[in-house]
Design a protein around this motif. Structure first.
Motif, PDB file in Angstrom:
ATOM      1  N   SER A  96      18.380 -67.585  23.933  1.00  0.00           N
ATOM      2  CA  SER A  96      18.539 -66.403  24.756  1.00  0.00           C
ATOM      3  C   SER A  96      19.726 -65.886  25.272  1.00  0.00           C
ATOM      4  N   ASP A  98      20.227 -63.275  26.966  1.00  0.00           N
ATOM      5  CA  ASP A  98      20.225 -62.775  28.325  1.00  0.00           C
ATOM      6  C   ASP A  98      20.454 -64.221  29.240  1.00  0.00           C
ATOM      7  N   GLU A 101      24.215 -65.436  29.213  1.00  0.00           N
ATOM      8  CA  GLU A 101      25.071 -64.714  30.084  1.00  0.00           C
ATOM      9  C   GLU A 101      24.929 -64.716  31.376  1.00  0.00           C
ATOM     10  N   ARG A 102      23.629 -65.099  31.792  1.00  0.00           N
ATOM     11  CA  ARG A 102      23.394 -65.376  33.264  1.00  0.00           C
ATOM     12  C   ARG A 102      24.026 -66.757  33.735  1.00  0.00           C
TER      13      ARG A 102
END
Length: 114
Positions: A96, A98, A101-102
């Protein structure tokens, strides 16, 4: 006697303790008792404290589903966050964008990648 240090070992306890033998190590999270949450990480440290005379540290594994555990990881509780972007044991594939990046934005520890 010179010390041997393994910065990427696969701890084999429980089950195969004869496979390891080094004075200091940083254990990968993709072995029996996958280290994908803080409870599993603490269990690995507790087991190591019972039976090892080596210096040790453990990585917390990253997955698409454990961002909350990564955020809650106390500073210094793991030698790093291990990110597997290719197939690995159990639920350790992080694919993922997302979540990745988190993790890079919020992880309280070094991030190691494969």
């Amino acid at each position: 006697m010179p010390e041997m240090f393994g910065d990427q070992v696969h701890f084999r306890e429980p089950g195969m303790p004869d496979k390891a033998g080094i004075s200091s190590f940083m254990d990968m999270p993709n072995t029996r008792l996958l280290a994908l949450n803080i409870d599993a990480l603490e269990a690995k440290y507790a087991r190591a404290a019972e039976c090892l005379v080596a210096n040790f540290a453990f990585f917390l594994g990253a997955s698409n589903d454990n961002l909350d555990d990564i955020r809650r990881l106390p500073v210094g509780a793991a030698c790093g966050i291990k990110v597997f972007m290719g197939a690995s044991t159990g639920n350790m594939l992080l694919d993922s964008t997302d979540v990745l990046e988190r993790i890079f934005a919020e992880a309280p520890a070094l991030i190691a990648n494969r």
